[in-house]
Design a protein around this motif. Structure first.
Motif, PDB file in Angstrom:
ATOM      1  N   ILE A  32       9.564  15.391  -1.638  1.00 14.52           N
ATOM      2  CA  ILE A  32      10.142  16.580  -2.265  1.00 14.52           C
ATOM      3  C   ILE A  32      11.659  16.515  -2.134  1.00 14.52           C
ATOM      4  O   ILE A  32      12.188  16.342  -1.041  1.00 14.52           O
ATOM      5  N   ARG A  33      12.322  16.617  -3.244  1.00 12.85           N
ATOM      6  CA  ARG A  33      13.778  16.523  -3.314  1.00 12.85           C
ATOM      7  C   ARG A  33      14.378  17.887  -3.671  1.00 12.85           C
ATOM      8  O   ARG A  33      13.692  18.770  -4.158  1.00 12.85           O
ATOM      9  N   SER A  34      15.668  17.983  -3.508  1.00 15.30           N
ATOM     10  CA  SER A  34      16.371  19.214  -3.853  1.00 15.30           C
ATOM     11  C   SER A  34      16.384  19.400  -5.364  1.00 15.30           C
ATOM     12  O   SER A  34      16.237  18.428  -6.118  1.00 15.30           O
ATOM     13  N   PRO A  35      16.574  20.643  -5.824  1.00 17.20           N
ATOM     14  CA  PRO A  35      16.701  20.850  -7.273  1.00 17.20           C
ATOM     15  C   PRO A  35      17.829  20.005  -7.886  1.00 17.20           C
ATOM     16  O   PRO A  35      17.677  19.450  -8.975  1.00 17.20           O
ATOM     17  N   LYS A  36      18.927  19.866  -7.174  1.00 19.17           N
ATOM     18  CA  LYS A  36      20.049  19.068  -7.680  1.00 19.17           C
ATOM     19  C   LYS A  36      19.635  17.605  -7.850  1.00 19.17           C
ATOM     20  O   LYS A  36      19.917  16.995  -8.890  1.00 19.17           O
ATOM     21  N   HIS A  64      17.725   6.508 -19.522  1.00 17.09           N
ATOM     22  CA  HIS A  64      16.999   5.272 -19.188  1.00 17.09           C
ATOM     23  C   HIS A  64      17.689   4.499 -18.074  1.00 17.09           C
ATOM     24  O   HIS A  64      17.739   3.268 -18.093  1.00 17.09           O
ATOM     25  N   LYS A  65      18.210   5.233 -17.082  1.00 12.64           N
ATOM     26  CA  LYS A  65      18.895   4.606 -15.952  1.00 12.64           C
ATOM     27  C   LYS A  65      18.336   5.085 -14.615  1.00 12.64           C
ATOM     28  O   LYS A  65      18.975   4.914 -13.589  1.00 12.64           O
ATOM     29  N   GLU A  66      17.154   5.673 -14.641  1.00 16.66           N
ATOM     30  CA  GLU A  66      16.576   6.185 -13.404  1.00 16.66           C
ATOM     31  C   GLU A  66      16.109   5.057 -12.498  1.00 16.66           C
ATOM     32  O   GLU A  66      15.705   4.000 -12.968  1.00 16.66           O
ATOM     33  N   GLN A  67      16.194   5.294 -11.210  1.00 14.24           N
ATOM     34  CA  GLN A  67      15.724   4.318 -10.238  1.00 14.24           C
ATOM     35  C   GLN A  67      14.203   4.397 -10.122  1.00 14.24           C
ATOM     36  O   GLN A  67      13.593   5.427 -10.412  1.00 14.24           O
ATOM     37  N   ARG A  68      13.613   3.314  -9.685  1.00 14.62           N
ATOM     38  CA  ARG A  68      12.173   3.276  -9.420  1.00 14.62           C
ATOM     39  C   ARG A  68      11.948   3.758  -7.979  1.00 14.62           C
ATOM     40  O   ARG A  68      12.642   3.346  -7.068  1.00 14.62           O
ATOM     41  N   TYR A  69      10.992   4.639  -7.831  1.00 20.51           N
ATOM     42  CA  TYR A  69      10.604   5.137  -6.510  1.00 20.51           C
ATOM     43  C   TYR A  69       9.255   4.528  -6.155  1.00 20.51           C
ATOM     44  O   TYR A  69       8.356   4.466  -6.998  1.00 20.51           O
ATOM     45  N   LEU A  70       9.109   4.092  -4.916  1.00 15.68           N
ATOM     46  CA  LEU A  70       7.829   3.549  -4.495  1.00 15.68           C
ATOM     47  C   LEU A  70       6.791   4.661  -4.401  1.00 15.68           C
ATOM     48  O   LEU A  70       5.651   4.492  -4.811  1.00 15.68           O
ATOM     49  N   GLY A  71       7.205   5.813  -3.882  1.00 14.69           N
ATOM     50  CA  GLY A  71       6.334   6.986  -3.865  1.00 14.69           C
ATOM     51  C   GLY A  71       6.581   7.818  -5.110  1.00 14.69           C
ATOM     52  O   GLY A  71       6.867   7.291  -6.178  1.00 14.69           O
ATOM     53  N   HIS A  72       6.482   9.130  -4.967  1.00 10.03           N
ATOM     54  CA  HIS A  72       6.745  10.010  -6.112  1.00 10.03           C
ATOM     55  C   HIS A  72       8.234  10.035  -6.427  1.00 10.03           C
ATOM     56  O   HIS A  72       9.059  10.150  -5.522  1.00 10.03           O
ATOM     57  N   ASN A  73       8.574   9.977  -7.709  1.00 12.21           N
ATOM     58  CA  ASN A  73       9.964  10.200  -8.092  1.00 12.21           C
ATOM     59  C   ASN A  73      10.212  11.707  -8.053  1.00 12.21           C
ATOM     60  O   ASN A  73       9.277  12.494  -7.924  1.00 12.21           O
ATOM     61  N   PRO A  74      11.469  12.136  -8.121  1.00 11.05           N
ATOM     62  CA  PRO A  74      11.748  13.572  -7.993  1.00 11.05           C
ATOM     63  C   PRO A  74      11.031  14.467  -9.005  1.00 11.05           C
ATOM     64  O   PRO A  74      10.579  15.558  -8.653  1.00 11.05           O
ATOM     65  N   LEU A  75      10.909  14.028 -10.263  1.00 14.15           N
ATOM     66  CA  LEU A  75      10.177  14.841 -11.244  1.00 14.15           C
ATOM     67  C   LEU A  75       8.680  14.843 -10.937  1.00 14.15           C
ATOM     68  O   LEU A  75       8.009  15.869 -11.088  1.00 14.15           O
ATOM     69  N   GLY A  76       8.158  13.708 -10.496  1.00 10.98           N
ATOM     70  CA  GLY A  76       6.753  13.644 -10.093  1.00 10.98           C
ATOM     71  C   GLY A  76       6.487  14.559  -8.909  1.00 10.98           C
ATOM     72  O   GLY A  76       5.449  15.229  -8.847  1.00 10.98           O
ATOM     73  N   ALA A  77       7.419  14.597  -7.981  1.00  7.96           N
ATOM     74  CA  ALA A  77       7.281  15.481  -6.822  1.00  7.96           C
ATOM     75  C   ALA A  77       7.276  16.942  -7.252  1.00  7.96           C
ATOM     76  O   ALA A  77       6.459  17.742  -6.764  1.00  7.96           O
ATOM     77  N   LYS A 102       0.854  -1.184   0.000  1.00  8.42           N
ATOM     78  CA  LYS A 102       0.000   0.000   0.000  1.00  8.42           C
ATOM     79  C   LYS A 102       0.898   1.244   0.000  1.00  8.42           C
ATOM     80  O   LYS A 102       1.784   1.376   0.830  1.00  8.42           O
ATOM     81  N   VAL A 103       0.664   2.119  -0.966  1.00  6.99           N
ATOM     82  CA  VAL A 103       1.436   3.361  -1.059  1.00  6.99           C
ATOM     83  C   VAL A 103       0.509   4.559  -0.886  1.00  6.99           C
ATOM     84  O   VAL A 103       0.712   5.393  -0.020  1.00  6.99           O
ATOM     85  N   TRP A 104      -0.511   4.636  -1.722  1.00  9.07           N
ATOM     86  CA  TRP A 104      -1.391   5.801  -1.696  1.00  9.07           C
ATOM     87  C   TRP A 104      -2.626   5.482  -0.855  1.00  9.07           C
ATOM     88  O   TRP A 104      -3.399   4.582  -1.176  1.00  9.07           O
ATOM     89  N   ASP A 105      -2.808   6.226   0.229  1.00  9.54           N
ATOM     90  CA  ASP A 105      -3.972   5.992   1.081  1.00  9.54           C
ATOM     91  C   ASP A 105      -5.227   6.597   0.450  1.00  9.54           C
ATOM     92  O   ASP A 105      -5.161   7.321  -0.550  1.00  9.54           O
TER      93      ASP A 105
END
Length: 179
Positions: free
Chosen positions: A68-72, A84-97, A6-9
Motif C-alpha cells: 500500500i502506497r501513499s496517494p501521491k 508508458h514509463k512505469e516501473q515493474r513491481y514484483l508485488g502489487h504496483n501502486p494502482l493494483g494495491a 515465488k511472490v504469491w503464497d
C-alpha cells in the motif's frame, strides 16, 4: 528461460480465486437462489477476514505494509503508466494495491449490508437494500478495471499475471524493478 521467484503464497492465491468464485456465485444467484447467494456471501465475508489477517501477518508480498502506497505515489505511478514509463513491481504496483483495498472495502460493505438484510432490525429497510445493490454494481465496475489493469500490466511488462496468480511465481526482478 528467465528465472522466476515465488511472490504469491498459497493462502493469497487460494483467497484470490475463492473470492472470485464467491463473488461470481453471488452475482449469478442474486435474484434466483437466495440460500446459495447467502452462503456465497458469507464465504466472501470470511475470505475478507482471512485477507485482513494475511495483510497484517502474512508473508512479505501479502502484507499491506509491503504494497500500500501513499496517494501521491499512486498518482505518480498512474501518470508514469499513462506515459508508458512505469516501473515493474514484483508485488502489487501502486494502482493494483489501491484496487486491492477498494475491492476489500466493497466486498466487506456488500457482505455487511447483505447480512443486515437478514436481521429483524434491517429487513426490508430500503437504504440497506439500495446500498447493497449499489455496492454490488460498483464491484462489477471495479472487477472490470481490475481485469483491464492485469491485462495492461501483463502486456507492458511481458509477464502473465494470471498465471502468476495460479503458480505464485513471477519473473525475477531485473534492474529498475521494484522488489
Amino acid at each position: 528461460m528467465a528465472s522466476t521467484v515465488k511472490v504469491w503464497d498459497r493462502p493469497v492465491r487460494l483467497f484470490h480465486w475463492s473470492l472470485a468464485g464467491s463473488v461470481a456465485l453471488c452475482w449469478l444467484t442474486a435474484d434466483e437462489l437466495q440460500s446459495v447467494h447467502e452462503v456465497a456471501g458469507y464465504a466472501a465475508a470470511g475470505l475478507i477476514g482471512l485477507r485482513l489477517v494475511l495483510g497484517l501477518a502474512g508473508t512479505r508480498y501479502a502484507r499491506f505494509s509491503q504494497f500500500i502506497r501513499s496517494p501521491k505515489s499512486t498518482l505518480t505511478y498512474a501518470r508514469e503508466m499513462l506515459r508508458h514509463k512505469e516501473q515493474r513491481y514484483l508485488g502489487h504496483n501502486p494502482l493494483g494495491a489501491a484496487m486491492v483495498v477498494a475491492l476489500i472495502v466493497m466486498v466487506a460493505g456488500i457482505a455487511l449490508t447483505g447480512w443486515m438484510q437478514t436481521t429483524d432490525a434491517y429487513w426490508g429497510i430500503e437504504w440497506v437494500e439500495e446500498t447493497h445493490e449499489t455496492l454490488a454494481e460498483l464491484l462489477l465496475v471495479a472487477i472490470a478495471l481490475h481485469v483491464a489493469g492485469v491485462i495492461h500490466a501483463s502486456l507492458r511488462h511481458h509477464e502473465n499475471l494470471v498465471l502468476a496468480m495460479i503458480t505464485g511465481r513471477k519473473r525475477a526482478p531485473a534492474g529498475g524493478d521494484i522488489a
